[in-house]
Design an enzyme around this catalytic site. Structure first.
Site, PDB file in Angstrom:
ATOM      1  N   GLY A   1       0.794  -1.231   0.000  1.00 34.15           N
ATOM      2  CA  GLY A   1       0.000   0.000   0.000  1.00 34.15           C
ATOM      3  C   GLY A   1       0.814   1.262   0.000  1.00 34.15           C
ATOM      4  O   GLY A   1       1.919   1.306  -0.550  1.00 34.15           O
TER       5      GLY A   1
ATOM      6  N   LEU B   1      -4.456  -5.718  -4.302  1.00 33.05           N
ATOM      7  CA  LEU B   1      -3.395  -4.704  -4.287  1.00 33.05           C
ATOM      8  C   LEU B   1      -2.035  -5.281  -3.870  1.00 33.05           C
ATOM      9  O   LEU B   1      -1.904  -5.872  -2.793  1.00 33.05           O
ATOM     10  CB  LEU B   1      -3.789  -3.567  -3.330  1.00 33.05           C
ATOM     11  CG  LEU B   1      -2.796  -2.389  -3.258  1.00 33.05           C
ATOM     12  CD1 LEU B   1      -2.695  -1.674  -4.587  1.00 33.05           C
ATOM     13  CD2 LEU B   1      -3.188  -1.435  -2.148  1.00 33.05           C
ATOM     14  N   ASP B   2      -1.031  -5.104  -4.715  1.00 28.54           N
ATOM     15  CA  ASP B   2       0.365  -5.476  -4.413  1.00 28.54           C
ATOM     16  C   ASP B   2       0.520  -6.958  -4.073  1.00 28.54           C
ATOM     17  O   ASP B   2       1.452  -7.341  -3.357  1.00 28.54           O
ATOM     18  CB  ASP B   2       0.925  -4.626  -3.252  1.00 28.54           C
ATOM     19  CG  ASP B   2       0.958  -3.144  -3.592  1.00 28.54           C
ATOM     20  OD1 ASP B   2       1.077  -2.822  -4.778  1.00 28.54           O
ATOM     21  OD2 ASP B   2       0.846  -2.316  -2.672  1.00 28.54           O
ATOM     22  N   ALA B   3      -0.392  -7.782  -4.601  1.00 31.68           N
ATOM     23  CA  ALA B   3      -0.362  -9.199  -4.246  1.00 31.68           C
ATOM     24  C   ALA B   3      -0.182 -10.123  -5.452  1.00 31.68           C
ATOM     25  O   ALA B   3      -0.260 -11.339  -5.326  1.00 31.68           O
ATOM     26  CB  ALA B   3      -1.640  -9.574  -3.492  1.00 31.68           C
TER      27      ALA B   3
END
Lengths: 280, 280, 280, 280
Positions: free
Chosen positions: D197, D223-225
């Site tokens: 994040g 998100l960001d995964a």
């Protein structure tokens, strides 16, 4: 970055130097932001960063008042003012990765320097340098003696503090090296002292090393043998061709040069014989 | 670790080698666990790891059946059986960090080798080696010729596959190096080709390098000039003394030697002129 | 390593601290070997290494004379005497790579500490510890409360300065953590804050990270959340299994723990909130 | 770089795949430049680089002839032609270090791609992009839904192969992520999974980690995964401020993104669940 002064000192080692210098600064209310010391072979090296607004006088007055103390300890010393950018005259040939990297750091103010001009023995990079609004000066190398005289004259004319050989593929004459001790910085594309001289990636390939490197160093009159400021290495393997080595090398050259220059412009690099003290 | 065979090949490069070898393996139901290839200077290098239980025959029969194909392509080749540990004869002087590290990896079975004996020109490490239940043999170096003859005889007597110089501070005579090409492995305490020979950390300190390294290489009759298997570097700075370099160096020496040996015992290292192909 | 005193200080930041401390030391002829400073959130941190033989008094007298100055600046401070080894009580389960590494560094005097005993919840490592002549104490974990009471009692009985969890696979109760703030050091087998808790290599494998790491940290009552002393990472790739990660991890765990412990025993680590200042 | 085809395959694992593929290539005289394999969870992954001039037909005919074999083994497969550059549509906000780096690698042909346009939610970088002769398109983000529709439309209009988020400080809507699986690449300024994040350097500073990192990954609707392609870390210490972290971070972000993109455009990255196989 606040306005600060950087005091760098080297002198014979003895008891009481830190106390004397810190005492002098404290006596005038000076706020020390960063302080570093090193002793080597009976010589003491020191760097102090002091917030300018904590002192009741300017750099000139600091120097006048500090001089007696410096004399007492037989100090070589300098006070740098962060408000005065160092002026880097950059020399480059055709390989532009280091130049590109330095100009990026300059234009984003990551590297707080002035670049009064870029000098090259080729015309290739004129447009890119011009886009930055920096004078680009071509020097014809057919008459080498005349060319290096012109380079020295340009360095003086543009009031350069430091000459940066950002992949400048010409060997500087000894007289020029001796004229500017500690003021000419080169990036060599090998992990010195391995692979001095020409075509280091080719030499590395033939020797079969498993890492390659780059070295940022002061230029002296002995080729690739001056005091080392910064180095780094990167892993390669048997599958990498000379072209791959050159490609990996570009990335490591530019980061090593950028780090070395940053230390230098922040007055973190002190020369000690043929070595450097780098206060990080 | 399952039982597997490792087939290593080098031969003149041409179209169809992978197809021929993979075809041979597939024809017998062989399950390829890992496969690597490399081409250099018109020579092809190949390593195949095949699950033993996927084949209908043993290693001997594999070799008999594979021989005609190998002849057709003019292959240098070997089939290693993971059930047969390589036998490492370790030579050491007084510095024991590499020996300690290798014995740890051996007794925890991280490194799947046999260590039939440890040979030393000093008595210091007898107790530690003995604790591991490994014969410790002292060789007197006063008569060097006799000493190296004895070492060669011990290597034969203990049926050594590889001689490991784990900080053995004696220079092997050329004849011994030539007798076991690709079978003697040394750890040198510098990032070769920098700082060949004696006292490399002292040399590194004097030159003022910003990283030091270690090199695992095959021994040839030219000192510290054999094919490099593995290297690594670690950052130092101006504050580090020679003693600090020696201390950092111990850690990097033992990890570089351990990695290089692991590649070697897993048959990942193929010699190519004075370089190595290391299939990781 | 000469006999020296290490003075560590933290106090509210203001002008004149360095001058006052350096002045005190100089006034008594003290020779400063190494000095470091750091300011964070209006707090000043300082470490001074002073040659013992340059002072006209011993550590006790130093403390008596320094106390008024320390009071004036509201300092938290300590004077460590290099002649007094720190006493490390090591806790370990079955994984012995960190223990093996620490005992090697201890027996070669690379790490200048005393190890009064090794405590384990398993019997596996008794013989190896005994070979070093160090008491090995087995603690039965079936009754956890009693076990941890016994561990605390042993730590007191053996006059431990620092408890080292060298892959001790038990979670310490909060009360024990709170009893020894800044005195319990753990090695966690991940790059924290990633992969807290159990089976971090398995977690890392499932997430598909391209590097794994290890973290040496002070233990607090929140699991794997205490101040970090040292970390490092190593590259892996898709071909590596969980077992490979565990193997790479062993090497990085032991070097990270060794470095972190070295900083700690040399009084280089100062706690600042939930972070550390590490004067290297 | 010679003209070559890159064949990438994933299929259920079984005996004979390599033999079948290598046999097909050899049968047509195909010269294999590089070959890589990987097995994970009963799935086989394969990449072959074949010299185009060694084959008697073009890419289209290769595909027609290969299709039956691919069907037999239930392969997902692709043949990429090195003569066809991948088209990267770059999205950027105000931070331009990654953009600057990519444009340098593009204009020096180190990265063999086409960049049909650069899209930004700010006007700042127009002049620099324009100097390269690349269309610069400003997208107003006040109406986010409309903005992302426009971005998708531009990606189609400019026939983008891959969307590169080169520090684009907007979260893509899930529908857009799902529309282009494996075709949107982001550089995140932390070593994921740590510090997901916003403001990861700030998070890292507060946690007191001793290294920071960057992660190049495929974007998914979480998100960001998404699957990680490449990561790296760099050492920091207690003296570094958040601004220093941001500065170190820029260098590591741009090198991680450049490496990750290079792997991607050379068809070295195969997605395997939420992980990647990267054939280097």
């Amino acid at each position: 970055m606040n306005h600060h002064y950087t005091l760098t000192i080297s002198c014979p080692d003895r008891v009481g130097i830190i106390a004397a210098v810190a005492g002098f600064i404290a006596q005038h209310g000076g706020f020390i932001v960063e302080a570093n010391y090193h002793t080597e072979q009976d010589r003491f090296f020191m760097r102090q960063e002091i917030r300018a607004d904590s002192l009741p006088f300017d750099a000139g007055e600091f120097c006048r008042r500090f001089a007696p103390l410096a004399d007492k300890f037989a100090m070589n010393w300098q006070l740098a003012d962060s408000a005065q950018n160092k002026r880097l005259v950059i020399l480059v040939s055709r390989q532009d990765h280091c130049l590109d990297d330095l100009l990026y750091r300059w234009r984003t103010k990551e590297l707080r320097v002035d670049i009064p001009c870029v000098i090259s023995n080729h015309e290739d990079l004129r447009s890119f340098v011009a886009w930055h609004g920096i004078p680009f000066i071509h020097v014809d190398m057919r008459d080498k003696a005349a060319a290096f005289e012109r380079i020295a004259a340009l360095f003086e004319q543009y009031r350069g503090d430091t000459m940066v050989l950002a992949r400048f593929m010409q060997i500087l004459p000894p007289a020029l090296c001796q004229r500017y001790p500690g003021r000419i910085i080169n990036i060599h594309h090998s992990f010195l002292p391995s692979f001095v001289g020409a075509k280091p990636y080719h030499q590395a390939y033939l020797r079969g090393v498993k890492l390659i490197g780059a070295t940022c160093h002061f230029v002296t009159d002995e080729l690739d043998a001056g005091p080392i400021i910064e180095q780094d290495t990167v892993r390669i393997d048997h599958g990498d061709t000379v072209d791959d080595l050159v490609r990996y090398g570009r990335d490591i050259e530019k980061s090593v040069l950028a780090r070395g220059l940053r230390y230098h412009v922040e007055n973190r690099v002190l020369v000690c014989g043929n070595k450097t003290v780098v206060f990080k």
